[in-house]
Design a protein around this motif. Structure first.
Motif, mmCIF file in Angstrom:
data_model
loop_
_atom_site.group_PDB
_atom_site.id
_atom_site.type_symbol
_atom_site.label_atom_id
_atom_site.label_comp_id
_atom_site.label_asym_id
_atom_site.label_seq_id
_atom_site.Cartn_x
_atom_site.Cartn_y
_atom_site.Cartn_z
ATOM 1 N N GLU A 171 -3.312 0.276 -3.711
ATOM 2 C CA GLU A 171 -2.976 -0.958 -3.423
ATOM 3 C C GLU A 171 -2.550 -2.008 -4.469
ATOM 4 O O GLU A 171 -3.085 -1.955 -5.540
ATOM 5 C CB GLU A 171 -4.022 -1.522 -2.348
ATOM 6 C CG GLU A 171 -4.257 -0.868 -1.025
ATOM 7 C CD GLU A 171 -5.172 -1.694 -0.233
ATOM 8 O OE1 GLU A 171 -5.926 -2.359 -0.910
ATOM 9 O OE2 GLU A 171 -5.151 -1.041 1.165
ATOM 10 N N LYS A 172 -1.684 -2.966 -4.277
ATOM 11 C CA LYS A 172 -1.581 -3.802 -5.175
ATOM 12 C C LYS A 172 -1.078 -5.130 -4.532
ATOM 13 O O LYS A 172 -0.584 -5.158 -3.417
ATOM 14 C CB LYS A 172 -0.644 -3.501 -6.243
ATOM 15 C CG LYS A 172 0.792 -3.617 -5.829
ATOM 16 C CD LYS A 172 1.715 -3.249 -6.774
ATOM 17 C CE LYS A 172 3.236 -3.399 -6.350
ATOM 18 N NZ LYS A 172 4.244 -3.219 -7.601
ATOM 19 N N GLY A 209 -15.139 -0.317 -11.500
ATOM 20 C CA GLY A 209 -15.794 -0.442 -10.278
ATOM 21 C C GLY A 209 -15.776 0.759 -9.668
ATOM 22 O O GLY A 209 -15.795 0.969 -8.308
ATOM 23 N N TYR A 255 -4.126 -2.351 -9.908
ATOM 24 C CA TYR A 255 -4.175 -1.449 -8.546
ATOM 25 C C TYR A 255 -5.447 -1.314 -8.072
ATOM 26 O O TYR A 255 -6.380 -0.899 -8.989
ATOM 27 C CB TYR A 255 -3.491 -0.044 -9.090
ATOM 28 C CG TYR A 255 -2.111 -0.275 -9.491
ATOM 29 C CD1 TYR A 255 -0.955 -0.740 -8.561
ATOM 30 C CD2 TYR A 255 -1.903 0.043 -10.693
ATOM 31 C CE1 TYR A 255 0.270 -0.658 -8.870
ATOM 32 C CE2 TYR A 255 -0.533 -0.134 -11.322
ATOM 33 C CZ TYR A 255 0.480 -0.242 -10.322
ATOM 34 O OH TYR A 255 2.087 -0.480 -10.660
ATOM 35 N N LYS A 256 -5.762 -1.016 -6.968
ATOM 36 C CA LYS A 256 -6.920 -0.471 -6.200
ATOM 37 C C LYS A 256 -6.519 0.655 -5.710
ATOM 38 O O LYS A 256 -5.838 0.965 -5.104
ATOM 39 C CB LYS A 256 -7.281 -1.512 -5.027
ATOM 40 C CG LYS A 256 -7.668 -2.862 -5.495
ATOM 41 C CD LYS A 256 -8.156 -3.922 -4.349
ATOM 42 C CE LYS A 256 -8.514 -5.220 -4.711
ATOM 43 N NZ LYS A 256 -9.110 -6.124 -3.575
ATOM 44 N N CYS A 257 -7.593 1.721 -6.145
ATOM 45 C CA CYS A 257 -7.265 3.005 -5.909
ATOM 46 C C CYS A 257 -8.365 3.677 -5.095
ATOM 47 O O CYS A 257 -9.469 3.478 -5.232
ATOM 48 C CB CYS A 257 -7.073 3.797 -7.410
ATOM 49 S SG CYS A 257 -5.991 3.097 -8.383
ATOM 50 N N SER A 258 -7.983 4.675 -4.099
ATOM 51 C CA SER A 258 -8.711 5.487 -3.719
ATOM 52 C C SER A 258 -8.457 7.020 -3.212
ATOM 53 O O SER A 258 -7.175 6.954 -3.157
ATOM 54 C CB SER A 258 -9.225 4.712 -2.116
ATOM 55 O OG SER A 258 -8.202 4.751 -1.291
ATOM 56 N N SER A 284 -13.426 5.581 -5.236
ATOM 57 C CA SER A 284 -12.635 4.203 -5.309
ATOM 58 C C SER A 284 -12.758 3.528 -6.489
ATOM 59 O O SER A 284 -13.795 3.927 -7.384
ATOM 60 C CB SER A 284 -13.097 3.332 -4.250
ATOM 61 O OG SER A 284 -14.317 3.043 -4.288
ATOM 62 N N TRP A 285 -11.876 3.054 -7.294
ATOM 63 C CA TRP A 285 -12.008 2.276 -8.540
ATOM 64 C C TRP A 285 -10.759 1.499 -8.643
ATOM 65 O O TRP A 285 -9.705 1.306 -8.081
ATOM 66 C CB TRP A 285 -11.850 3.295 -9.697
ATOM 67 C CG TRP A 285 -10.568 4.194 -9.754
ATOM 68 C CD1 TRP A 285 -9.720 3.974 -10.492
ATOM 69 C CD2 TRP A 285 -10.088 5.321 -8.886
ATOM 70 N NE1 TRP A 285 -8.585 4.817 -10.427
ATOM 71 C CE2 TRP A 285 -8.909 5.670 -9.670
ATOM 72 C CE3 TRP A 285 -10.827 6.197 -7.897
ATOM 73 C CZ2 TRP A 285 -8.232 6.747 -8.921
ATOM 74 C CZ3 TRP A 285 -10.231 7.291 -7.567
ATOM 75 C CH2 TRP A 285 -9.007 7.532 -7.771
ATOM 76 N N THR A 286 -10.485 0.593 -9.764
ATOM 77 C CA THR A 286 -9.774 -0.511 -9.951
ATOM 78 C C THR A 286 -8.927 0.098 -11.500
ATOM 79 O O THR A 286 -9.350 0.503 -12.414
ATOM 80 C CB THR A 286 -10.248 -1.724 -10.282
ATOM 81 O OG1 THR A 286 -10.862 -2.351 -9.019
ATOM 82 C CG2 THR A 286 -9.049 -2.630 -10.369
ATOM 83 N N ARG A 314 1.176 -1.052 0.000
ATOM 84 C CA ARG A 314 0.039 -0.004 -0.177
ATOM 85 C C ARG A 314 0.811 1.174 -0.010
ATOM 86 O O ARG A 314 1.714 1.433 0.919
ATOM 87 C CB ARG A 314 -1.025 0.073 1.197
ATOM 88 C CG ARG A 314 -1.747 1.357 1.412
ATOM 89 C CD ARG A 314 -2.727 1.360 2.437
ATOM 90 N NE ARG A 314 -3.651 0.235 2.675
ATOM 91 C CZ ARG A 314 -4.265 -0.367 3.732
ATOM 92 N NH1 ARG A 314 -4.018 0.159 4.747
ATOM 93 N NH2 ARG A 314 -5.048 -1.222 3.618
#
Length: 268
Positions: free
Chosen positions: A265-266, A226, A245-248, A239-241, A199
Motif C-alpha cells: 500500500e501507498k 515496524g 510502502y506499507k507491506c504485508s 508486516s513492515w514499512t 493497494r
C-alpha cells in the motif's frame, strides 16, 4: 464478500485454485472490512468527490446517483472458469437513492436476473450480454456514510481479457519477494478513495513447507521498520514499512491448501 460466498457452487470441479480465489477475496476483505466501524475523526474521507479507475466502464455500469465512491478495484486471474469471468471490476459507492430505487434501476439495467444465484431482494446476480454482474445494496456502511451503500462486481468482456493487470504499471515488484508460487497469481489493484490509498495485492497457492516460508520472510524483512510477525490458528502475518510502502504477507495454512497473499500500500 458476495463472489467468494457463492464460488463453490459455480464449478464442476473444486480444485485448489478456487480455494485460492476464496482466500484471496476474504483476505482482501479483512484488510478493509474493519474500516466500516471506524469514526470519521479517525479516517481521512474524500467526501463528495466521484472517482473511479481510469478505464472503469461508466457507460456499461453507471453509478446511480453516486454521492461518493469509497473504492474501485480491478482484478486479473488466469483461470477462465470463474462465473464472473477471468477479469473483474469491483466498485463500492454511496448513493442518494433509496434501496428500492436502486434495486429498480439496476434490475432494469440487467438483461436478466438469476434468481437462483441471488441472495435476496437487495443482493442479486444477473447478466448484461455475456458479462456477469453482482449487485448488493445495504443501509450498512461507514459511520459517516453519505447515503445507501452499493457494491457492484462485474466481469469484463472476453475480448478484454488480459495476461497482466493493466493497473500494475507502477507496481514496485522488488519490495516483496514473490516466492514459492505454485499457481499463477491473482493480481488485484485497488484505489481506495476513502483512505486515500493505492493497494496492490498478489495471491497464489504454495506447496512449500510452512516453516521454510516463515523463515524466508522473517530473514528477509525482520530488520525493516515496524516489522511484526503474528501467528494464529489460521496462519502467519508479516508486516513492515519500506519507505513510502506499507507491506504485508499473509500465509494461510488452515484449509488444506496453503496460500500466500502479498500486499503493498501507498498513499495516493
Amino acid at each position: 464478500m458476495r463472489i467468494a460466498k457463492k464460488t463453490n457452487e459455480k464449478y464442476k470441479v473444486f480444485h485448489p485454485i478456487i480455494y485460492m480465489f476464496i482466500f484471496f477475496l476474504i483476505a482482501l476483505l479483512s484488510l478493509s472490512g474493519c474500516s466500516d466501524k471506524e469514526s470519521k475523526e479517525e479516517v481521512k474521507s474524500i467526501q463528495g468527490e466521484i472517482k473511479v479507475l481510469s478505464d472503469y466502464p461508466k457507460d456499461f455500469m453507471p453509478l446511480y446517483k453516486a454521492l461518493r465512491v469509497n473504492n474501485c478495484t480491478y482484478e486479473v486471474k488466469q483461470d477462465t472458469n470463474y462465473v464472473f469471468g477471468k477479469d473483474i471490476y469491483i466498485v463500492d459507492f454511496e448513493s442518494s437513492a433509496s434501496k428500492d430505487e436502486l434495486v429498480d434501476y439496476y434490475k432494469k439495467l440487467l438483461d436478466s436476473v438469476d434468481e437462483e444465484d441471488s441472495y435476496d431482494e437487495y443482493d442479486f446476480e444477473g447478466s448484461i450480454g455475456e458479462q456477469r454482474v453482482n449487485i448488493a445494496i445495504s443501509d450498512e456502511g461507514f459511520l459517516d456514510a453519505l447515503g445507501t451503500s452499493v457494491y457492484i462486481a462485474f466481469g469484463v468482456p472476453k475480448s478484454e481479457y488480459a495476461a497482466e493487470n493493466k493497473y500494475f504499471t507502477d507496481y514496485p515488484k522488488d519490495v516483496i519477494d514473490q516466492a514459492f508460487a505454485d499457481s499463477v497469481p491473482i493480481y488485484d489493484y485497488r484505489e481506495d478513495y476513502y483512505y486515500n490509498l493505492i493497494r496492490y495485492s498478489t495471491g497464489y497457492v504454495t506447496t512449500e513447507q510452512i516453516a521454510t516460508i516463515v523463515a524466508h520472510y522473517h530473514d528477509l524483512y525482520s530488520s525493516k521498520e515496524g516489522y511484526q510477525e503474528v501467528k494464529d490458528e489460521y496462519g502467519t502475518d508479516f508486516s513492515w514499512t519500506d519507505g513510502e510502502y506499507k507491506c504485508s504477507v499473509r500465509l494461510s495454512d488452515s484449509a488444506g491448501t496453503d496460500m500466500l497473499l502479498l500486499t503493498i500500500e501507498k498513499n495516493m
